[in-house]
Design a protein around this motif. Structure first.
Motif, PDB file in Angstrom:
ATOM      1  N   HIS A  44       0.786  -1.241  -0.097  1.00 40.90           N
ATOM      2  CA  HIS A  44       0.084  -0.154  -0.140  1.00 40.90           C
ATOM      3  C   HIS A  44       0.901   1.347   0.069  1.00 40.90           C
ATOM      4  O   HIS A  44       1.619   1.534   0.902  1.00 40.90           O
ATOM      5  CB  HIS A  44      -0.932  -0.209   1.177  1.00 40.90           C
ATOM      6  CG  HIS A  44      -1.751  -1.484   1.538  1.00 40.90           C
ATOM      7  ND1 HIS A  44      -2.626  -1.567   0.425  1.00 40.90           N
ATOM      8  CD2 HIS A  44      -1.599  -2.260   2.291  1.00 40.90           C
ATOM      9  CE1 HIS A  44      -3.046  -2.778   0.927  1.00 40.90           C
ATOM     10  NE2 HIS A  44      -2.472  -3.186   1.848  1.00 40.90           N
ATOM     11  N   VAL A  45       0.958   1.890  -0.998  1.00 40.55           N
ATOM     12  CA  VAL A  45       1.677   3.244  -1.174  1.00 40.55           C
ATOM     13  C   VAL A  45       0.970   4.434  -1.366  1.00 40.55           C
ATOM     14  O   VAL A  45       0.029   4.612  -1.937  1.00 40.55           O
ATOM     15  CB  VAL A  45       2.174   2.967  -2.491  1.00 40.55           C
ATOM     16  CG1 VAL A  45       3.480   4.277  -2.731  1.00 40.55           C
ATOM     17  CG2 VAL A  45       3.216   1.680  -2.568  1.00 40.55           C
ATOM     18  N   LEU A  46       1.106   5.280  -0.112  1.00 46.60           N
ATOM     19  CA  LEU A  46       0.658   6.527  -0.112  1.00 46.60           C
ATOM     20  C   LEU A  46       1.478   7.618  -0.790  1.00 46.60           C
ATOM     21  O   LEU A  46       2.610   7.814  -0.699  1.00 46.60           O
ATOM     22  CB  LEU A  46       0.556   7.184   1.459  1.00 46.60           C
ATOM     23  CG  LEU A  46      -0.307   6.792   2.111  1.00 46.60           C
ATOM     24  CD1 LEU A  46      -0.323   7.056   3.608  1.00 46.60           C
ATOM     25  CD2 LEU A  46      -1.843   7.022   1.754  1.00 46.60           C
ATOM     26  N   ILE A  47       0.685   8.310  -1.834  1.00 49.71           N
ATOM     27  CA  ILE A  47       1.359   9.317  -2.935  1.00 49.71           C
ATOM     28  C   ILE A  47       1.392  10.688  -2.381  1.00 49.71           C
ATOM     29  O   ILE A  47       0.096  10.976  -2.083  1.00 49.71           O
ATOM     30  CB  ILE A  47       0.836   8.938  -4.274  1.00 49.71           C
ATOM     31  CG1 ILE A  47       1.105   7.620  -4.792  1.00 49.71           C
ATOM     32  CG2 ILE A  47       1.326   9.764  -5.103  1.00 49.71           C
ATOM     33  CD1 ILE A  47       0.326   7.072  -6.089  1.00 49.71           C
ATOM     34  N   ASP A  48       2.402  11.518  -2.658  1.00 49.61           N
ATOM     35  CA  ASP A  48       2.020  12.950  -2.126  1.00 49.61           C
ATOM     36  C   ASP A  48       2.212  13.305  -3.546  1.00 49.61           C
ATOM     37  O   ASP A  48       2.429  13.120  -4.733  1.00 49.61           O
ATOM     38  CB  ASP A  48       3.461  13.363  -1.311  1.00 49.61           C
ATOM     39  CG  ASP A  48       3.433  14.599  -0.868  1.00 49.61           C
ATOM     40  OD1 ASP A  48       2.414  15.184  -0.690  1.00 49.61           O
ATOM     41  OD2 ASP A  48       4.447  15.183  -0.677  1.00 49.61           O
ATOM     42  N   THR A  49       1.884  14.919  -3.495  1.00 50.12           N
ATOM     43  CA  THR A  49       1.657  15.755  -4.500  1.00 50.12           C
ATOM     44  C   THR A  49       3.022  15.698  -5.438  1.00 50.12           C
ATOM     45  O   THR A  49       3.093  15.551  -6.539  1.00 50.12           O
ATOM     46  CB  THR A  49       1.299  17.221  -3.980  1.00 50.12           C
ATOM     47  OG1 THR A  49       0.248  16.982  -3.250  1.00 50.12           O
ATOM     48  CG2 THR A  49       0.999  18.032  -5.490  1.00 50.12           C
TER      49      THR A  49
END
Length: 180
Positions: free
Chosen positions: A50-55
């Motif tokens: 599960h990868v949380l992506i930033d702007t």
């Protein structure tokens, strides 16, 4: 004569002993470590990641002409599920027409949306809060300040763009991190 000199200077024996007393030590509260951590490795991490992506991770991916989904799988050698929070989506939309390609990529059906219940739209605080609560995420960012904040949280790997490909740090080799 000595007594007179102490009195003239404004010191007496009681004043000297009062200055030497130290304040009592404060009680510190240390956060309890997560039960998911085995030594320094996080046992909750495992495929599918599960990868949380930033702007700015999306913006750097566009600048380096990297497909987010396939490049993540090339980096981790496993299936990945990219996630975007509402705060990151709001931050992308605030950037304006110049970043409309990034908004279109973020709305890709392969990237799942996470609903934020807190007030405010500061994406860095949102990501750090979500990662401290649930240590099952990998944080994908190129922001130096956010990376510094995430490094303080034990057991959370960080993915970033480096030399036109994705790299990951703080990921155990047993879980698929490429050797450099």
């Amino acid at each position: 004569k000595q007594w007179y000199q102490r009195r003239v200077r404004g010191l007496n024996k009681n004043a000297v002993t009062e200055k030497k007393k130290e304040p009592a030590e404060e009680v510190r509260h240390v956060a309890k470590p997560s039960s998911a951590l085995f030594f320094k490795f996080n046992t909750q991490l495992g495929p599918p990641y599960h990868v949380l992506i930033d702007t700015n991770f999306i913006n750097f991916s566009i600048r380096n002409k990297l497909d987010i989904y396939s490049s993540m799988m090339d980096c981790l050698y496993a299936k990945c599920t990219p996630y975007i929070t509402d705060c990151v989506m709001g931050e992308l939309e605030k950037l304006g027409a110049k970043y409309r390609v990034a908004v279109r990529i973020a709305k890709d059906p392969r990237i799942e949306r996470l609903i934020c219940t807190h007030k405010g739209t500061y994406a860095d605080d949102c990501l750090v809060q979500r990662v401290t609560e649930h240590k099952c995420y990998i944080v994908a960012t190129n922001d130096k300040d956010l990376r510094r904040r995430v490094r303080k949280i034990p057991g959370v790997p960080i993915m970033y763009v480096q030399q036109k490909r994705y790299s990951i740090e703080r990921m155990p080799d047993a879980f698929g991190a490429p050797r450099t």
